[in-house]
Design a protein around this motif. Structure first.
Motif, PDB file in Angstrom:
ATOM      1  N   ASP A 127       0.776  -1.342  -0.128  1.00  0.00           N
ATOM      2  CA  ASP A 127      -0.057   0.356   0.063  1.00  0.00           C
ATOM      3  C   ASP A 127       1.071   1.414  -0.017  1.00  0.00           C
ATOM      4  O   ASP A 127       0.847   1.786  -0.777  1.00  0.00           O
ATOM      5  N   THR A 128       1.695   0.874   0.816  1.00  0.00           N
ATOM      6  CA  THR A 128       2.618   2.474   1.142  1.00  0.00           C
ATOM      7  C   THR A 128       3.166   2.096  -0.259  1.00  0.00           C
ATOM      8  O   THR A 128       3.397   3.313  -0.904  1.00  0.00           O
ATOM      9  N   LEU A 129       4.056   1.413  -1.455  1.00  0.00           N
ATOM     10  CA  LEU A 129       4.553   1.660  -2.484  1.00  0.00           C
ATOM     11  C   LEU A 129       3.443   2.320  -3.184  1.00  0.00           C
ATOM     12  O   LEU A 129       4.146   2.584  -4.420  1.00  0.00           O
ATOM     13  N   ALA A 130       2.471   1.715  -3.719  1.00  0.00           N
ATOM     14  CA  ALA A 130       1.723   2.060  -4.200  1.00  0.00           C
ATOM     15  C   ALA A 130       1.069   3.643  -3.600  1.00  0.00           C
ATOM     16  O   ALA A 130       0.373   4.375  -4.865  1.00  0.00           O
ATOM     17  N   ALA A 131       1.457   4.174  -3.078  1.00  0.00           N
ATOM     18  CA  ALA A 131       0.830   4.977  -2.728  1.00  0.00           C
ATOM     19  C   ALA A 131       2.295   7.016  -2.814  1.00  0.00           C
ATOM     20  O   ALA A 131       1.578   7.631  -3.192  1.00  0.00           O
TER      21      ALA A 131
END
Length: 186
Positions: A127-131
Motif C-alpha cells: 500500500d505504501t509503495l502504491a501511495a
C-alpha cells in the motif's frame, strides 16, 4: 485511546510508519531476528548483538531518510513493535526507480511469528509503495529460503527471472544466491 469493540482481536494490531522513537524497539527486533534468519549464512560474530549500536544507526535513518520514498514501517501489537519492513525505490540496474519500488526487508521478531504480523506488514508495504506511485514491487529472497519465498508467492508475488549472488562479508567465502520476486501494484 479508547476501546474498539467492533474489530475483535485485530483492534490491538496495526502497522504504521516508524518514528525516531521506535529506533530501540526496531533494533531489538533486528538483533533477535537476524541470528535466526542468517544462521546458515553468516558466522555469528559478524551479526549485530549490541542493541544500542544498532539503535543509534536506526535513529539516524529515521531522523534523516535518504529520500522521501525510503520508508520504514513497523508492525505493532498494542504499542509493542513486533516487526518492521523497508520500502524504497528499486536500485537494480534493470529497474526503473520511478516505477519500481523495492521491499528490501521484512523482519519479524522470532517470538511473534504466525500471528499475522508478516502478512499485515507486507500488505502495508505494498500500500505504501502504491501511495508512493510505484507500479511494480520487487524483493530479493535467498534462493534457499523456501519459507520466505512461499510467504511471498502465497501473497501473489512471482519470480521475475532475475537472480544475483551476494558476497556477504566481503571476503568471498560467504556467498548467497538470491532470486528476485515481483508483483504488480495498483
Amino acid at each position: 485511546m479508547g476501546h474498539d469493540h467492533s474489530g475483535g482481536p485485530t483492534a490491538d494490531v496495526s502497522v504504521r510508519v516508524a518514528w525516531a522513537d521506535d529506533a530501540d524497539a526496531i533494533a531489538a527486533v533486528q538483533v533477535r531476528a537476524w541470528p535466526e534468519m542468517y544462521a546458515d549464512l553468516l558466522p555469528a560474530d559478524v551479526l549485530p548483538t549490541d542493541v544500542d549500536v544498532v539503535a543509534a544507526q536506526w535513529r539516524q535513518v529515521l531522523a534523516r531518510p535518504a529520500d522521501a520514498r525510503h520508508r520504514v514501517l513497523v508492525a505493532l501489537e498494542r504499542n509493542r513493535v513486533t516487526g518492521f519492513a523497508l520500502t524504497s525505490p528499486a536500485d537494480d540496474p534493470d529497474c526503473d526507480p520511478i516505477a519500481d519500488g523495492e521491499l528490501s526487508e521484512v523482519t519479524l521478531d522470532p517470538t511473534e511469528r504466525g500471528k499475522g504480523h508478516g502478512s499485515r506488514l507486507l500488505q502495508a508495504a505494498v500500500d505504501t509503495l502504491a501511495a508512493d506511485r510505484f507500479t511494480r514491487a520487487v524483493t530479493w529472497v535467498n534462493a534457499g529460503d523456501d519459507g520466505l519465498r512461499t510467504f511471498f508467492t502465497d501473497a501473489g508475488w512471482a519470480p521475475d527471472t532475475a537472480h544475483r549472488e551476494l558476497d556477504l562479508d566481503g571476503s568471498g567465502t560467504t556467498r548467497v544466491k538470491q532470486v528476485r520476486l515481483h508483483t504488480a501494484i495498483a
